[in-house]
Design an enzyme around this catalytic site. Structure first.
Site, PDB file in Angstrom:
ATOM      1  N   HIS A  14      34.173 -12.096  35.154  1.00 29.61           N
ATOM      2  CA  HIS A  14      35.581 -11.772  35.397  1.00 29.61           C
ATOM      3  C   HIS A  14      35.687 -10.467  36.181  1.00 29.61           C
ATOM      4  CE1 HIS A  14      36.858  -8.757  31.985  1.00 29.61           C
ATOM      5  NE2 HIS A  14      35.673  -8.461  32.460  1.00 29.61           N
ATOM      6  N   CYS A  33      35.127  -2.820  34.296  1.00 29.64           N
ATOM      7  CA  CYS A  33      35.561  -4.219  34.417  1.00 29.64           C
ATOM      8  C   CYS A  33      36.298  -4.477  35.734  1.00 29.64           C
ATOM      9  CB  CYS A  33      36.423  -4.630  33.227  1.00 29.64           C
ATOM     10  SG  CYS A  33      35.439  -5.042  31.763  1.00 29.64           S
ATOM     11  N   HIS A  39      31.374  -9.279  37.286  1.00 24.88           N
ATOM     12  CA  HIS A  39      30.327  -8.990  36.297  1.00 24.88           C
ATOM     13  C   HIS A  39      30.592  -9.937  35.135  1.00 24.88           C
ATOM     14  CE1 HIS A  39      33.832  -6.902  34.828  1.00 24.88           C
ATOM     15  NE2 HIS A  39      33.310  -7.023  33.617  1.00 24.88           N
ATOM     16  N   HIS A  41      30.266 -11.146  30.782  1.00 21.83           N
ATOM     17  CA  HIS A  41      30.167 -10.770  29.367  1.00 21.83           C
ATOM     18  C   HIS A  41      29.643 -11.965  28.580  1.00 21.83           C
ATOM     19  CE1 HIS A  41      32.439  -6.994  29.689  1.00 21.83           C
ATOM     20  NE2 HIS A  41      33.236  -7.624  30.523  1.00 21.83           N
ATOM     21  N   ASP A  79      32.383 -21.647  30.112  1.00 15.74           N
ATOM     22  CA  ASP A  79      30.994 -21.211  30.016  1.00 15.74           C
ATOM     23  C   ASP A  79      30.321 -21.216  31.391  1.00 15.74           C
ATOM     24  OD1 ASP A  79      28.734 -20.314  28.621  1.00 15.74           O
ATOM     25  OD2 ASP A  79      27.924 -22.351  28.514  1.00 15.74           O
ATOM     26  N   HIS A  80      29.734 -20.089  31.753  1.00 16.07           N
ATOM     27  CA  HIS A  80      29.090 -19.893  33.066  1.00 16.07           C
ATOM     28  C   HIS A  80      30.071 -20.049  34.218  1.00 16.07           C
ATOM     29  CE1 HIS A  80      25.565 -20.107  30.522  1.00 16.07           C
ATOM     30  NE2 HIS A  80      24.866 -19.586  31.516  1.00 16.07           N
ATOM     31  N   GLU A 126      34.560  -9.412  23.277  1.00 13.46           N
ATOM     32  CA  GLU A 126      34.034  -9.252  24.638  1.00 13.46           C
ATOM     33  C   GLU A 126      32.711  -8.492  24.614  1.00 13.46           C
ATOM     34  OE1 GLU A 126      36.405  -8.241  28.604  1.00 13.46           O
ATOM     35  OE2 GLU A 126      35.670  -6.426  27.616  1.00 13.46           O
TER      36      GLU A 126
HETATM   37 NI    NI Z   1      34.472  -6.862  31.911  1.00 14.42          NI
END
Ligand code: NI
Length: 136
Positions: A14, A33, A39, A41, A79-80, A126
């Protein structure tokens, strides 16, 4: 009334940013972020449902069906994936943990009701240190 929680995990990318801000201003507000090149999580999701016990089964909800619905409606979609660009229920929303939590609630509330239980809480972690809970 009894409560049951199912835990799931997913990995997703995200970026927190407002397009009208400079990268510097985004960093000031959103910190790491806001990285312009995305990047990821490792998220943990907890779905808590509540209801009365079914006297025949001794269960509040069919756990297998609950797990299948969470996988179908949420995990397979996130997911992914990139939460900003690839997830239908996050379109046009800030990909913050708060917004993810509310969006997951909106996706699961009805199917859980149709299974005869009530959604009680969505919790999204997160990081080890940051998590959000939404009770509707
Ligand atoms: Ni982040």
């Amino acid at each position: 009334m009894i409560y049951l929680t199912r835990r799931e995990t997913f990995n997703a990318a995200h970026r927190l940013f407002r397009p009208e801000y400079t990268d510097e201003k985004n960093f000031e507000i959103f910190g790491k972020c806001s990285n312009p090149n995305w990047h990821g999580h490792n998220y943990t999701l907890y779905v808590t449902v509540k209801g009365e016990l079914n006297p025949q089964t001794g269960m509040v909800i069919n756990l297998k069906m609950l797990s299948r619905i969470i996988k179908e409606k949420i995990i397979e979609k996130v997911d992914h994936k990139n939460l900003n660009t690839e997830v239908d229920f996050m379109q046009g929303k800030m990909a913050s943990t708060e917004m993810i939590c509310i969006a997951i609630w909106d996706e699961l509330e009805r199917p859980i009701r149709e299974m005869g239980a009530q959604l009680h809480c969505i919790r999204v972690e997160e990081t080890e240190n940051n998590f959000v809970e939404f009770f509707g």
